[in-house]
Design an enzyme around this catalytic site. Structure first.
Site, mmCIF file in Angstrom:
data_model
loop_
_atom_site.group_PDB
_atom_site.id
_atom_site.type_symbol
_atom_site.label_atom_id
_atom_site.label_comp_id
_atom_site.label_asym_id
_atom_site.label_seq_id
_atom_site.Cartn_x
_atom_site.Cartn_y
_atom_site.Cartn_z
ATOM 1 N N ASP A 262 -25.888 -11.618 -11.784
ATOM 2 C CA ASP A 262 -26.016 -10.282 -11.513
ATOM 3 C C ASP A 262 -27.971 -9.924 -11.916
ATOM 4 O OD1 ASP A 262 -26.469 -11.097 -14.258
ATOM 5 O OD2 ASP A 262 -24.960 -9.496 -14.621
ATOM 6 N N LYS A 284 -26.857 -4.869 -8.948
ATOM 7 C CA LYS A 284 -28.999 -4.519 -9.346
ATOM 8 C C LYS A 284 -28.001 -2.951 -10.758
ATOM 9 C CE LYS A 284 -32.570 -4.282 -7.067
ATOM 10 N NZ LYS A 284 -32.269 -4.705 -5.926
ATOM 11 N N MET A 398 -32.635 -3.168 -23.630
ATOM 12 C CA MET A 398 -32.126 -2.244 -22.812
ATOM 13 C C MET A 398 -32.565 -0.515 -23.225
ATOM 14 S SD MET A 398 -28.347 -2.639 -21.892
ATOM 15 C CE MET A 398 -27.922 -3.882 -22.852
HETATM 16 N N1 SAH Z 1 -26.817 -11.030 -22.616
HETATM 17 C C1 SAH Z 1 -28.809 -10.393 -22.506
HETATM 18 C C2 SAH Z 1 -28.907 -8.679 -22.588
HETATM 19 C C3 SAH Z 1 -28.145 -8.205 -21.090
HETATM 20 S S1 SAH Z 1 -29.034 -6.475 -21.669
HETATM 21 C C4 SAH Z 1 -28.985 -11.547 -23.040
HETATM 22 O O1 SAH Z 1 -28.273 -12.035 -24.310
HETATM 23 O O2 SAH Z 1 -30.326 -11.422 -23.089
HETATM 24 C C5 SAH Z 1 -30.394 -6.382 -20.515
HETATM 25 C C6 SAH Z 1 -31.319 -6.774 -21.187
HETATM 26 O O3 SAH Z 1 -31.808 -7.809 -22.106
HETATM 27 C C7 SAH Z 1 -33.099 -6.080 -20.787
HETATM 28 O O4 SAH Z 1 -32.710 -4.669 -20.772
HETATM 29 C C8 SAH Z 1 -33.909 -6.575 -21.520
HETATM 30 O O5 SAH Z 1 -34.074 -5.054 -22.736
HETATM 31 C C9 SAH Z 1 -33.302 -7.523 -22.728
HETATM 32 N N2 SAH Z 1 -33.688 -8.483 -21.401
HETATM 33 C C10 SAH Z 1 -32.927 -10.038 -20.725
HETATM 34 N N3 SAH Z 1 -33.675 -10.624 -20.854
HETATM 35 C C11 SAH Z 1 -35.373 -10.078 -20.895
HETATM 36 C C12 SAH Z 1 -36.386 -10.683 -20.654
HETATM 37 N N4 SAH Z 1 -36.466 -11.748 -19.941
HETATM 38 N N5 SAH Z 1 -37.797 -9.700 -21.385
HETATM 39 C C13 SAH Z 1 -37.702 -8.998 -21.744
HETATM 40 N N6 SAH Z 1 -36.286 -8.564 -22.132
HETATM 41 C C14 SAH Z 1 -34.877 -8.867 -21.166
#
Ligand code: SAH
Length: 475
Positions: A262, A284, A398
């Site tokens: 995704d 997306k 998020m």
């Molecule tokens: N499973 C993922 C989270 C998915 S929810 C995890 O464990 O990280 C998606 C959210 O994760 C985004 O909206 C943001 O808040 C955060 N996120 C994921 N990758 C990121 C990154 N590289 N930098 C900042 N926030 C990130």
């Protein structure tokens, strides 16, 4: 500009191929010194016939060349001599220590459409020679597209150290066994899996050690067992820096038949998935192209039941705001075998790369991970009393859309407006940005600096303990 964000999107003009230089082909080296000897040595590893144009040959060159495989044209490299020898060559090295002569050679070769390399001078060259690591038929070539030959050589040293000496033996064993396996297993997919199981298990060790009998027995056993059925691997790909992939994630990425991914995954990470794996983009965030969750679940089940090894690749960790739980419920219900591989979650990745500890013995004894997914009107419905506590760190995933509401409510519920807070955009990635501020000013700064998703918010006194290391940018 962050100096790590050097553009990588320009098209490359250098394209790697492996050229056939068998008996009957001819190659030309212009030059008689040590540079020419170096190139002649590379060519001697093939079956090609080598012509050397130079008034005299240095001792090293003499030692390198075998009499029956080379012709010496004892002359200066004049236009006339070159014109008479270059046509019909498979390739030409312009390897004198005179750049003007090398450029003349290059111009004539180019005019005759013969590939030419002017040594240490990519500009007039039509090919460049990579640094090479060889183990029998296995070749690793390393090129920096002419940008940094010393770096290429350094990488070669590292790869030399990594590749076992017996790799050539292993490749030859596999080559010798291919025909037999193809007869018993006509499906290329099945054969690939048998080989993968062979390489993952003791077979590879046996062949590397030169124990061909044992390796053959292992291969026969694996071939008899067949390829096994389909399964799903739910794999966390980390926050975006490909170096933060786990070894297990990388291995499964290399073995998958198909990958469902995704929006969070940057191309650098996806590039590490097996090239032939089918790639299915499942959406997306908030876009109408997104495949709804039940449809993703169905797709995973359908593909695994058809025998595929399906990689469900997710940003961060699959079990942290990743809906991994829902996916495995569907798989369990359908009786599809699965594996879950954890990944570095955004909280860990962003904290490390922004230099903000998540806990601290002086000010944060606990750390809370929250989803800040806002309603359409930007408001949030969260247990504010639990969140607005001193002595803890709050990490909000998020949360960008609801950042104003978030900061306001935390102040309403007792935290001071000066309470430290940070936001990290694209954490761990080359274009990461960080703002450290407080609850009163963070929403305004995020808007002013046009922060976009993916972004992570960290609230708590740990933000004051931020350590900025080299390579981390502070906005
Ligand atoms: N499973 C993922 C989270 C998915 S929810 C995890 O464990 O990280 C998606 C959210 O994760 C985004 O909206 C943001 O808040 C955060 N996120 C994921 N990758 C990121 C990154 N590289 N930098 C900042 N926030 C990130």
């Amino acid at each position: 500009m962050n100096d790590r964000a050097i553009s990588t999107d320009s098209k490359d003009i250098w394209f790697p191929v492996t050229l056939r230089l068998d008996k009957g082909t001819r190659a030309l080296v212009v030059g008689g010194g040590s540079i020419a000897a170096n190139k002649a040595a590379l060519l001697m590893a093939t079956d090609t016939h080598i012509t050397v144009i130079a008034p005299t040959l240095c001792n090293e060159l003499h030692r390198t060349l075998e009499a029956d495989r080379f012709t010496h044209v004892a002359a200066m490299a004049t236009q006339e001599i070159l014109e008479s020898h270059i046509p019909g060559m498979r390739l030409v090295y312009a390897a004198t220590d005179d750049r003007t002569v090398n450029r003349l050679v290059a111009a004539i070769a180019q005019a005759h459409n013969v590939p030419v390399c002017a040594v240490d001078d990519p500009e007039p060259s039509s090919f460049i020679t990579p640094a090479i690591v060889r183990r029998g038929p296995v070749m690793v070539s390393i090129s920096t597209s002419g940008a940094a030959p010393v770096l290429a050589r350094r990488l070669r040293e590292r790869i030399e150290a990594l590749l076992p000496a017996g790799l050539g033996r292993l490749a030859r064993f596999m080559q010798a066994s291919r025909e037999k396996l193809a007869q018993s297993h006509p499906s290329p997919d099945t054969r690939r899996r048998v080989w993968e199981n062979f390489l993952d298990g003791q077979g590879a060790e046996q062949a590397l050690a030169g124990n061909e009998q044992a390796a053959s027995a292992t291969l026969e056993r694996l071939a008899a067992a067949g390829s096994g059925g389909g399964e799903v691997w739910l794999v966390g790909a980390g926050p975006g820096d490909p170096d933060l992939l786990t070894l297990k994630a990388l291995r499964l990425m290399q073995n998958a038949d198909s990958v469902l991914y995704d929006h969070l995954l940057p191309p650098d990470v996806l590039d590490r998935v097996r090239r032939d794996a089918e790639r299915i983009f499942v959406g997306k965030q908030r876009s109408q192209h997104a495949l709804p969750q039940p449809a993703i679940n169905d797709e995973l089940v359908r593909r695994a039941k058809a025998g595929e090894r399906v990689l469900r690749l997710k940003g961060g960790d699959p079990f942290i705001f990743g809906r991994g739980g829902e996916e495995i419920e569907a798989l369990m219900e359908a009786g599809v075998p699965f594996r879950v591989v954890p990944g570095i979650s955004a909280a860990n990745g962003c904290a490390a790369s922004a230099g903000i500890p998540l806990t601290h013995r002086d000010c944060a004894q606990s750390c809370l991970f929250l989803t800040g997914h806002a309603r359409a009107d930007g408001t949030l419905d969260l247990p504010w009393h639990t969140i607005a506590q001193r002595g803890q760190t709050v990490v909000i995933y998020m949360g960008l859309g609801g950042i104003a509401c978030l900061c306001e409510r935390l102040v309403d519920h007792g935290l001071p407006p000066t309470w430290p807070a940070a936001i990290i955009e694209k954490g761990t990635q080359p274009d990461q940005r960080v703002i450290t501020a407080d609850l009163a000013s963070l929403p305004r700064l995020a808007v002013e600096q046009n922060f976009r998703s993916p972004a992570l918010i960290i609230v708590g006194e740990v933000v004051k303990h931020r350590v900025v290391s080299t390579g981390t940018k502070e906005s």
